[in-house]
Design a protein around this motif. Structure first.
Motif, PDB file in Angstrom:
ATOM      1  N   ARG A  88     -12.302   2.919  16.675  1.00 47.56           N
ATOM      2  CA  ARG A  88     -10.858   2.187  17.377  1.00 47.56           C
ATOM      3  C   ARG A  88     -10.857   3.029  18.856  1.00 47.56           C
ATOM      4  N   ILE A  89     -11.105   4.286  18.942  1.00 45.50           N
ATOM      5  CA  ILE A  89     -10.993   4.933  20.166  1.00 45.50           C
ATOM      6  C   ILE A  89     -12.086   4.652  21.089  1.00 45.50           C
ATOM      7  N   ASN A  90     -13.351   4.558  20.763  1.00 47.92           N
ATOM      8  CA  ASN A  90     -14.381   4.094  21.464  1.00 47.92           C
ATOM      9  C   ASN A  90     -14.176   2.955  22.018  1.00 47.92           C
ATOM     10  N   ASP A  91     -13.843   1.892  21.035  1.00 47.27           N
ATOM     11  CA  ASP A  91     -13.631   0.382  21.416  1.00 47.27           C
ATOM     12  C   ASP A  91     -12.613   0.004  22.548  1.00 47.27           C
ATOM     13  N   THR A  92     -11.502   0.869  22.160  1.00 50.33           N
ATOM     14  CA  THR A  92     -10.164   0.716  23.092  1.00 50.33           C
ATOM     15  C   THR A  92     -10.164   1.640  24.505  1.00 50.33           C
ATOM     16  N   CYS A  93     -10.682   2.760  24.324  1.00 45.30           N
ATOM     17  CA  CYS A  93     -10.637   3.451  25.410  1.00 45.30           C
ATOM     18  C   CYS A  93     -11.955   3.762  26.142  1.00 45.30           C
ATOM     19  N   SER A  94     -12.970   3.627  25.534  1.00 43.43           N
ATOM     20  CA  SER A  94     -14.147   3.730  26.257  1.00 43.43           C
ATOM     21  C   SER A  94     -14.852   4.979  25.412  1.00 43.43           C
ATOM     22  N   HIS A  95     -16.469   4.786  25.460  1.00 43.42           N
ATOM     23  CA  HIS A  95     -17.172   5.824  24.999  1.00 43.42           C
ATOM     24  C   HIS A  95     -17.140   7.024  25.481  1.00 43.42           C
ATOM     25  N   ASP A  96     -17.009   7.131  26.797  1.00 37.72           N
ATOM     26  CA  ASP A  96     -16.770   8.409  27.392  1.00 37.72           C
ATOM     27  C   ASP A  96     -15.597   8.965  26.863  1.00 37.72           C
ATOM     28  N   VAL A  97     -14.378   8.652  26.722  1.00 43.11           N
ATOM     29  CA  VAL A  97     -13.035   8.950  26.311  1.00 43.11           C
ATOM     30  C   VAL A  97     -13.495   9.433  24.659  1.00 43.11           C
ATOM     31  N   GLY A  98     -14.135   8.733  24.153  1.00 42.02           N
ATOM     32  CA  GLY A  98     -14.691   9.122  22.629  1.00 42.02           C
ATOM     33  C   GLY A  98     -15.206  10.525  22.754  1.00 42.02           C
ATOM     34  N   ASP A  99     -16.542  10.661  23.797  1.00 37.28           N
ATOM     35  CA  ASP A  99     -16.930  11.878  23.773  1.00 37.28           C
ATOM     36  C   ASP A  99     -16.082  13.053  24.229  1.00 37.28           C
ATOM     37  N   GLN A 100     -15.107  12.818  24.964  1.00 43.11           N
ATOM     38  CA  GLN A 100     -14.017  13.817  25.410  1.00 43.11           C
ATOM     39  C   GLN A 100     -13.350  14.322  24.163  1.00 43.11           C
ATOM     40  N   VAL A 101     -12.952  13.357  23.196  1.00 42.14           N
ATOM     41  CA  VAL A 101     -12.435  13.785  22.225  1.00 42.14           C
ATOM     42  C   VAL A 101     -13.195  14.472  21.153  1.00 42.14           C
ATOM     43  N   LEU A 102     -14.438  14.211  21.008  1.00 41.19           N
ATOM     44  CA  LEU A 102     -15.401  14.808  20.220  1.00 41.19           C
ATOM     45  C   LEU A 102     -15.285  16.272  20.723  1.00 41.19           C
ATOM     46  N   VAL A 103     -15.628  16.531  21.897  1.00 44.77           N
ATOM     47  CA  VAL A 103     -15.828  17.687  22.678  1.00 44.77           C
ATOM     48  C   VAL A 103     -14.492  18.801  22.346  1.00 44.77           C
ATOM     49  N   ALA A 104     -13.320  17.852  22.309  1.00 44.62           N
ATOM     50  CA  ALA A 104     -12.115  18.684  22.352  1.00 44.62           C
ATOM     51  C   ALA A 104     -11.939  19.157  20.773  1.00 44.62           C
ATOM     52  N   ILE A 105     -12.323  18.360  19.779  1.00 43.56           N
ATOM     53  CA  ILE A 105     -12.362  18.496  18.305  1.00 43.56           C
ATOM     54  C   ILE A 105     -13.271  19.802  17.886  1.00 43.56           C
ATOM     55  N   ALA A 106     -14.281  19.380  18.682  1.00 48.82           N
ATOM     56  CA  ALA A 106     -15.440  20.683  18.523  1.00 48.82           C
ATOM     57  C   ALA A 106     -14.888  22.067  18.830  1.00 48.82           C
ATOM     58  N   LYS A 107     -14.118  22.044  19.915  1.00 42.17           N
ATOM     59  CA  LYS A 107     -13.548  23.554  20.370  1.00 42.17           C
ATOM     60  C   LYS A 107     -12.421  23.885  19.353  1.00 42.17           C
ATOM     61  N   MET A 108     -11.838  23.036  18.963  1.00 40.31           N
ATOM     62  CA  MET A 108     -10.903  23.369  17.803  1.00 40.31           C
ATOM     63  C   MET A 108     -11.540  23.862  16.441  1.00 40.31           C
ATOM     64  N   LEU A 109     -12.725  23.038  16.031  1.00 34.45           N
ATOM     65  CA  LEU A 109     -13.429  23.485  14.712  1.00 34.45           C
ATOM     66  C   LEU A 109     -14.133  24.753  15.105  1.00 34.45           C
ATOM     67  N   GLU A 110     -14.592  25.154  16.223  1.00 39.35           N
ATOM     68  CA  GLU A 110     -15.416  26.406  16.670  1.00 39.35           C
ATOM     69  C   GLU A 110     -14.425  27.679  16.346  1.00 39.35           C
TER      70      GLU A 110
END
Length: 583
Positions: free
Chosen positions: A437-459
């Motif tokens: 839903r995030i990719n489709d609504t906001c764009s794949h670039d935004v989806g990538d930014q979300v993934l990067v932010a989540i990754a920092k929290m996981l790390e």
């Protein structure tokens, strides 16, 4: 851009026969009559060839191997054996040549023969690339560069340098790859036009793959200008690149014409490489599909039918020769073509087939391991560079987290250590909720930014890069893995619950607007005899339970047997709609 794009493609000119051509006079000599010097000269020429006459090059290499063996020249014989393997790779026999290359590699390593070592690693890199294993391709190319010495001929060094640039580009290290391309172009310009054009072709395709079509076209124009000025005849691979860039720029008719010209060249030239034809056919089908959506209805239908015929031909070749990587791309294009034709039911079914093929390819990449570990560069600076490349092969290029390769190499050791000390390792699969839903609504670039932010929290959950305390990894798509060691499972679950709550409470509005960002987490802890696959399956089952119960939650169990799931296998997309009675 000045003038029609199609006018930028220079006309064909005659080409001097290349190694392995049937016009070669030396291949008419009896094998036993060749001297050591003559054999080595023939091998030098064959090793530096960019294309072969498939039908004659193999037989010629067999003759050279026999002649070398009769003279007791084992290095020359093994060089000839690797040339035979190279020809077979180019003709589509990819996995069948691995034992041959591996045996030569082992002999070269044991006997300190650096040229053979470099050559065998180069060929292994080609095998892994055809199998779609980017990480192993990079690792093999680093090893091939390590084996080169100061006496390596410029043409051989250029080949290795360019393939290293390609491998770095495909692994996501674009800055490093561009530096290698620049080095390769400077070297190629001192050798000949064919190699200069080859470097520019690969650089143009790199820019195209990154979506920078204008910059790609600038490189294409430079490549074609050099080709025309030097009387160089572009081959199928070059025309394929030009067509791709033309399509990227929206010049679909020119793209079709260029792709068709490249295929015609393939059919008429003796010097061919098996996988270049299905690549060119795939490009033509893509160009035809785009062109078929810009015309009137009657012409659209005709053009889309042409695209389907082209795609069917490409598929048949890939299935015959086992070109798995290209076949996956063909399956993706089939879904696009059905959609362009308005048959959305078939498009959906084709997409599912593509998705399954992509999953199989990922499994193949995981199974394909590098079989050797090679010596480091002699200089300390070179050794550090090699280690940096190896580290890149175990990192996800988007998030910087560890990747599946790293998990497979390190998790079994952590489990073994925990079993020997009576401790436990906690394994958690973390999956974003409604990420599509995030990719489709906001764009794949935004989806990538979300993934990067989540990754920092996981790390930040396990202390970074301390093996005794675990690690975070990206398993693919929106799925991550957390491995926690040195703490009780209860404490680990508490940390994971804090992580879940932090993600849910974080302000995501600047990225996703009103769309929330949450995760579901499936957790399990190791038992004394737990294996990696068993733990991941159990964590995956718990993740499914968390999704089924409403998402944005942690589901944790312990034990040796996984909870059964409807699919019986790990799922790639978590948020496929559940049946109506289970939502």
């Amino acid at each position: 851009m000045n003038g029609p794009l199609a006018d930028k493609v220079p006309g064909r000119t005659s080409r001097t026969p290349a190694p392995g051509d049937s016009s070669r006079s030396t291949s008419d000599s009896p094998a036993g009559a060749l001297t050591v010097e003559a054999i080595c000269a023939e091998l030098d020429t064959l090793e530096s060839a960019s294309v072969y006459n498939i039908e004659t090059a193999y037989d010629h290499a067999v003759e050279l191997e026999r002649a070398a063996e009769e003279l007791g020249e084992i290095v020359a014989a093994l060089r000839a054996r690797l040339i035979q393997a190279d020809v077979r790779i180019r003709s589509g026999e990819v996995t069948a040549v691995v034992p041959v290359i591996w045996q030569v590699n082992q002999w070269a390593d044991a006997n300190g023969c650096r040229p053979l070592l470099a050559r065998s690693h180069l060929l292994m890199a080609r095998v892994y690339r055809d199998l779609g294993d980017v990480a192993s391709t990079l690792e093999q190319m680093v090893s091939s560069m390590e084996a080169l010495d100061e006496d390596t001929p410029s043409r051989i060094r250029l080949t290795h340098l360019m393939k290293l640039a390609d491998a770095l580009d495909e692994s996501g290290s674009r800055d490093a790859s561009h530096e290698r391309y620049r080095q390769a172009e400077r070297l190629a310009a001192t050798i000949d036009v064919e190699r200069h054009v080859a470097v520019l072709n690969n650089l143009a395709y790199s820019e195209y793959s990154a979506g920078d079509y204008e910059r790609a076209w600038e490189v294409v124009e430079r490549m074609l200008t050099i080709s025309e000025a030097r009387g160089y005849d572009p081959d199928t691979t070059i025309m394929d690149t030009v067509s791709r860039v033309q399509v990227g720029l929206g010049h679909y008719a020119e793209g079709v014409m260029t792709a068709e010209a490249g295929i015609e060249m393939y059919d008429s030239q003796e010097l061919t490489q098996a996988d270049s034809l299905p690549e060119a056919l795939l490009t033509l089908a893509i160009a035809q599909r785009h062109l078929g959506t810009t015309r009137d209805a009657e012409r659209n239908l005709s053009t889309l039918k042409d695209a389907q015929k082209t795609l069917d031909r490409a598929r048949a070749i890939c299935e015959e020769h086992g070109f798995v990587r290209i076949l996956v791309q063909i399956k993706q294009e089939q879904a696009e073509l059905y959609a362009a034709s308005g048959d959305y039911r078939k498009a959906f079914e084709a997409y599912k087939l593509y998705h399954a093929a992509e999953k199989d390819l990922v499994s193949m990449q995981r199974a394909a391991r590098a079989h050797t570990r090679q010596a480091m560069f002699e200089a300390a600076e070179a050794r550090q560079e090699a280690e940096r490349f190896r580290e890149q092969a175990r990192r996800d290029p988007l998030t910087g987290l560890r990747n599946r390769r790293y998990v497979d190499e390190h998790l079994p050791g952590l489990l073994a250590d925990a079993a020997s000390t009576g401790g436990a390792v906690t394994v958690a699969l973390v999956d974003l909720d409604h990420f599509k839903r995030i990719n489709d609504t906001c764009s794949h670039d935004v989806g990538d930014q979300v993934l990067v932010a989540i990754a920092k929290m996981l790390e930040a959950v396990p202390p970074c890069d301390t093996g005794a305390s675990g690690f975070a990894a990206r398993m693919g798509g929106e799925e991550f893995l957390l491995v926690l060691n040195g703490m009780t499972p209860t404490a680990a679950v508490a940390k994971l619950e804090d992580l879940r709550a932090s993600i849910a409470a974080r302000s995501w509005q600047s990225l996703t607007g009103d769309l929330p960002v949450t995760v579901s987490i499936g957790v399990t802890a190791s038992q004394p005899h737990s294996g990696q696959a068993e733990l991941l399956n159990l964590a995956d089952a718990n993740l499914y339970t968390a999704k089924h119960k409403g998402r944005n939650r942690v589901c944790a169990t312990s034990g040796a047997a996984p909870v059964p799931t409807p699919s019986g296998d790990r799922r790639r997309h978590r948020d496929a709609p559940l049946p109506a009675d289970t939502r």
